[in-house]
Design a protein around this motif. Structure first.
Motif, PDB file in Angstrom:
ATOM      1  N   THR A  75      -9.052   1.088  -2.800  1.00  0.00           N
ATOM      2  CA  THR A  75      -8.961   1.598  -1.433  1.00  0.00           C
ATOM      3  C   THR A  75      -9.770   0.690  -0.517  1.00  0.00           C
ATOM      4  O   THR A  75     -10.287  -0.344  -0.956  1.00  0.00           O
ATOM      5  CB  THR A  75      -9.513   3.038  -1.364  1.00  0.00           C
ATOM      6  N   SER A  76      -9.920   1.095   0.737  1.00  0.00           N
ATOM      7  CA  SER A  76     -10.658   0.261   1.692  1.00  0.00           C
ATOM      8  C   SER A  76     -12.151   0.233   1.410  1.00  0.00           C
ATOM      9  O   SER A  76     -12.872  -0.603   1.965  1.00  0.00           O
ATOM     10  CB  SER A  76     -10.420   0.768   3.125  1.00  0.00           C
ATOM     11  N   ASN A  98      -2.191  10.992  -3.707  1.00  0.00           N
ATOM     12  CA  ASN A  98      -3.127  12.130  -3.676  1.00  0.00           C
ATOM     13  C   ASN A  98      -3.955  12.152  -2.380  1.00  0.00           C
ATOM     14  O   ASN A  98      -5.170  12.388  -2.389  1.00  0.00           O
ATOM     15  CB  ASN A  98      -4.078  12.113  -4.888  1.00  0.00           C
ATOM     16  N   VAL A 107       0.378   5.956  -0.173  1.00  0.00           N
ATOM     17  CA  VAL A 107      -0.525   7.111  -0.191  1.00  0.00           C
ATOM     18  C   VAL A 107      -0.378   7.844  -1.522  1.00  0.00           C
ATOM     19  O   VAL A 107       0.741   8.250  -1.895  1.00  0.00           O
ATOM     20  CB  VAL A 107      -0.229   8.068   0.978  1.00  0.00           C
ATOM     21  N   LYS A 122      -4.883   9.697  -0.538  1.00  0.00           N
ATOM     22  CA  LYS A 122      -5.658   8.479  -0.246  1.00  0.00           C
ATOM     23  C   LYS A 122      -4.715   7.288  -0.061  1.00  0.00           C
ATOM     24  O   LYS A 122      -3.697   7.172  -0.749  1.00  0.00           O
ATOM     25  CB  LYS A 122      -6.618   8.163  -1.396  1.00  0.00           C
ATOM     26  N   GLU A 123      -5.091   6.369   0.827  1.00  0.00           N
ATOM     27  CA  GLU A 123      -4.319   5.135   1.021  1.00  0.00           C
ATOM     28  C   GLU A 123      -4.815   4.103  -0.006  1.00  0.00           C
ATOM     29  O   GLU A 123      -5.957   3.641   0.074  1.00  0.00           O
ATOM     30  CB  GLU A 123      -4.505   4.615   2.443  1.00  0.00           C
ATOM     31  N   VAL A 124      -3.940   3.803  -0.988  1.00  0.00           N
ATOM     32  CA  VAL A 124      -4.303   2.907  -2.090  1.00  0.00           C
ATOM     33  C   VAL A 124      -3.581   1.566  -1.897  1.00  0.00           C
ATOM     34  O   VAL A 124      -2.375   1.524  -1.605  1.00  0.00           O
ATOM     35  CB  VAL A 124      -3.933   3.518  -3.459  1.00  0.00           C
ATOM     36  N   LYS A 135       0.852  -1.197   0.000  1.00  0.00           N
ATOM     37  CA  LYS A 135       0.000   0.000   0.000  1.00  0.00           C
ATOM     38  C   LYS A 135       0.880   1.235   0.000  1.00  0.00           C
ATOM     39  O   LYS A 135       2.061   1.195   0.382  1.00  0.00           O
ATOM     40  CB  LYS A 135      -0.932  -0.004   1.206  1.00  0.00           C
ATOM     41  N   TYR A 170     -10.649  -0.056  -7.808  1.00  0.00           N
ATOM     42  CA  TYR A 170     -10.382   0.702  -9.028  1.00  0.00           C
ATOM     43  C   TYR A 170     -10.329  -0.223 -10.258  1.00  0.00           C
ATOM     44  O   TYR A 170     -10.738   0.161 -11.348  1.00  0.00           O
ATOM     45  CB  TYR A 170      -9.048   1.442  -8.928  1.00  0.00           C
ATOM     46  N   GLU A 216     -13.329   0.990  -2.126  1.00  0.00           N
ATOM     47  CA  GLU A 216     -13.588   1.034  -3.573  1.00  0.00           C
ATOM     48  C   GLU A 216     -12.534   0.226  -4.336  1.00  0.00           C
ATOM     49  O   GLU A 216     -11.341   0.281  -4.011  1.00  0.00           O
ATOM     50  CB  GLU A 216     -13.556   2.487  -4.059  1.00  0.00           C
TER      51      GLU A 216
END
Length: 710
Positions: free
Chosen positions: A512-513, A471, A469, A473-475, A467, A517, A515
């Motif tokens: 993400t937690s 922008n 960060v 957001k934690e991706v 994982k 992608y 969504e």
């Protein structure tokens, strides 16, 4: 006190029996513990102390010259018909023809007729008698002794013409045997002479030509277009295409640049190269190949071991039969002594085990030498024969049936993201990772134009993904287990993941937690050649093909089904592969294992035949496997199986020819039809058949000719 093995090269060694006698004579030297003569490679290994003069004295009966190991014997370029033994054979034939002209024009017992036949015997049989008479004095009964007794006996009972024919045909068979063995040895001479003996070396600001023995590791070797590399090394300047056919058997040049490996004996085709020498001359890949091929030719194959044991009892038995044929009928039933002594001599001639002795080594030497020229290293006659008897072949998956490098195969974005968006985001995270799947994503992202994204605070999640960060957001990127834990794996994504996994692909999810992608599928691509290779193996008589892999069962089964393999076994550790090979041997008999020679070493060692991929430059493959395919290419495998089956057939045919003709000839004794010239024709005929049959293996470079004949 331990003694070192001293290795020498030989010149003038003419036959298998001479090799055995030479070996025996050397062992008789008081300071020698043991000796081994490699007839195929013309090499001698002596354990103990002996001077070259002592060794040459031991081989004086055959005119053997002994040279140091680093001094290859000069190649004899004299045409076959201009050699001394060929000339004396032709002259002998001339006097035989003249003798039979006189035989029919004058009295058969005329001094002129007998004198002409005697000249034919002396000229054609000089070398034979020189050895045969010495052996007779020592009561050393080899083939030349038997022939000498037979010819002298023929002269004593007045059969001068037949004695002359026996001499001529024996000389002819010796010449043909020598011719065939020299043709087979040419494969090794070709390998020895591949790499130049000198190279241009740059030391500091000076460039000088040095002998390869004087070149040191880390010297800089200069390679201009069209030149051959004399040493193994690593390119430090320049780029070019190199023809590696001498090592891998593949004639298509390979492009090489900074950091790539260069092998001795390969040809620089285009650019200027500077190569840092990485190995001494005796340690180069080419030197290892030559050494292993020579050692392979010395190893006794099962067929040869049988022949050697058989010949040990066969020759005394023939002598006893010849003696009984000569004396029993005259003593028991009062038959003619002259007639039955003549038949006894004929039995002696027909019993010469010449063809039997060369039946296996000629075929083995020819097949192994020609395989080496085609980029296949077979490390012994036993492995050649075992390969010819294979019923099943087990394959490692990664790097053997597949390319060994994962590639992105599918990108499934969810709205509103595009494929380019998914790759950009995945690339930003995976740029920090060393995982093989990460390299596949990075490689794919470079091919697609997308906006550059920066990731921060990268963190690897062991066994699940990573994982970072992006922008704010934690991706996450990782497997389904990771996304089920963070609770963002919708039902439609699960269905798509299951579908891709069923195709043998590894699936990574990006999101993400809360969504997803998109989904990225990665797979190790099957080699394009694997499909046709598996099909060829079935056509060659391989009953079962099995894939052994440490990969998961879903992926393994998908690949196995695509290739049409008989069986797939997955989730295996190296020790599991070893156990599996043993169970396959119990089930199918002779089993081969094909792998890369590193993590497959235990399985390669336990299989009846271990076959390593990519032997060029890979010490583990050369050391562990029984057979090394020098190019990292499975296409050599059907050819290797085909050649081995062909060689096995040829060996069996040779033994059948050599024994069959002699049995037929011996049966002619019963009605009294066996004559000296018929006996020698049976012996020469068997030798000629064995030689010509073995020489068919010289077409091994023509793959289709082998494949069509199996």
């Amino acid at each position: 006190m331990a003694t070192n093995d001293n290795v020498y090269r030989l010149q003038g060694l003419s036959c298998m029996n001479c090799a055995a006698k030479f070996e025996k004579n050397i062992r008789a030297i008081s300071t020698v513990e043991d000796a081994q003569v490699n007839f195929g490679a013309l090499k001698l290994t002596v354990k103990g102390d002996a001077t070259i003069a002592q060794l040459e004295k031991a081989g004086a009966f055959d005119g053997i010259k002994v040279l140091s190991e680093n001094e290859p014997p000069p190649e004899n370029t004299t045409p076959f018909w201009r050699k001394r033994e060929s000339i004396t054979t032709i002259i002998s034939l001339f006097f035989i023809i003249a003798g039979y002209v006189l035989y029919f024009q004058l009295e058969p017992k005329s001094p002129f007729t007998i004198g002409t036949f005697a000249l034919a015997i002396i000229i054609g049989g000089y070398d034979l008698f020189k050895v045969g008479l010495k052996n007779l004095v020592k009561l050393d009964f080899d083939m030349k002794t038997l022939m000498t007794i037979a010819i002298i006996g023929a002269a004593i009972i007045g059969e001068w013409g037949e004695g002359a024919i026996v001499v001529f045909l024996f000389a002819l068979s010796e010449a043909l045997e020598s011719f065939s063995i020299n043709k087979a040895r040419k494969s090794i001479r070709t390998l020895i002479n591949i790499a130049p003996r000198k190279a241009m070396i740059k030391r500091g600001n000076s460039v000088e030509e040095l002998n390869v023995e004087d070149i040191r590791i880390n010297d800089i070797m200069i390679l201009k277009p069209g030149e051959k590399a004399a040493m193994d090394g690593e390119i430090i300047k320049g780029e070019s295409s190199l023809n590696q056919a001498t090592i891998t058997g593949e004639s298509i040049p390979v492009h090489k640049t900074f950091g790539d490996e260069v092998f001795a004996g390969t040809i620089n085709q285009e650019g200027y190269l500077e190569v840092r020498v990485t190995k001494r001359v005796e340690d180069t890949t080419l030197s290892k190949i030559i050494h292993l091929v020579e050692e392979a030719q010395a190893e006794r194959a099962p067929s040869q071991q049988f022949v050697d044991k058989f010949a040990k009892y066969y020759t005394p038995a023939i002598m006893a039969i010849a003696l009984l044929v000569a004396i029993l009928p005259p003593i028991v039933v009062g038959a003619s002594w002259t007639e039955w002594i003549y038949l006894g001599l004929a039995v002696l001639v027909v019993g010469c085990p010449c063809a039997l002795v060369i039946s296996t080594p000629v075929a083995i030497v020819t097949a192994i030498g020609n395989a080496a020229r085609n980029g296949i290293l077979i490390k012994g006659g036993i492995h050649l024969e075992e390969t010819g008897r294979l019923n099943a072949i087990a394959f490692d998956k990664t790097g053997t049936l597949t390319e060994g490098t994962p590639e992105v195969t599918d990108i499934v974005p969810t709205e509103p993201y595009s494929e380019a968006d998914i790759l950009s985001l995945a690339h930003a995270i995976e740029a920090y990772s060393q995982h093989p799947l990460a390299s596949a994503i990075i490689k794919k992202a470079k091919l697609v134009e997308g906006k550059k994204v920066n990731a921060e605070n990268f963190q690897s999640i062991t066994g699940k993904g990573a994982k970072a960060v992006i922008n704010g957001k934690e991706v996450y990127i990782g497997n389904s287990v990771l996304f089920e834990e963070i609770g963002s794996l919708p039902r439609e994504s699960k269905q798509r993941i299951s579908s891709l996994q069923a195709e043998g692909k590894t699936v990574m999810i990006l999101g993400t937690s809360n969504e997803v992608y998109g989904i990225i599928a990665v797979a190790d691509q099957i080699r394009k050649s694997s499909f046709s290779i598996i099909d060829q193996l079935f056509k060659l008589g391989i009953q079962k093909t099995i894939m052994l892999t440490g990969d998961n069962k879903t992926t393994a089964v998908a690949i196995g089904n695509q290739l049409g393999l008989s069986e797939t076994r997955a989730d295996l550790l190296p020790e599991d592969k070893l156990t599996t090979i043993k169970s396959l041997q119990q089930k199918y008999g002779k089993v081969a294992m094909v792998g890369d020679g590193v993590n497959d070493a235990p399985a390669l060692a336990s299989a009846n035949v271990g076959i390593a991929m990519g032997g060029a430059g890979t010490d583990t493959a050369l050391e562990t496997a029984n057979i090394a395919l020098m190019a990292d290419d499975l296409e050599k495998l059907p050819y290797t199986i085909s050649l081995s089956r062909k060689a096995l057939h040829v060996i069996k045919q040779n033994i059948a020819f050599s024994l069959g003709l002699k049995i037929i000839a011996l049966l002619l004794v019963i009605p009294g039809w066996l004559t000296l010239w018929l006996a020698i024709i049976a012996d020469v005929g068997a030798t000629l058949l064995v030689v010509l049959n073995s020489m068919r293996l010289m077409r091994a470079g023509e793959r289709s000719s082998i494949e069509n004949n199996v």
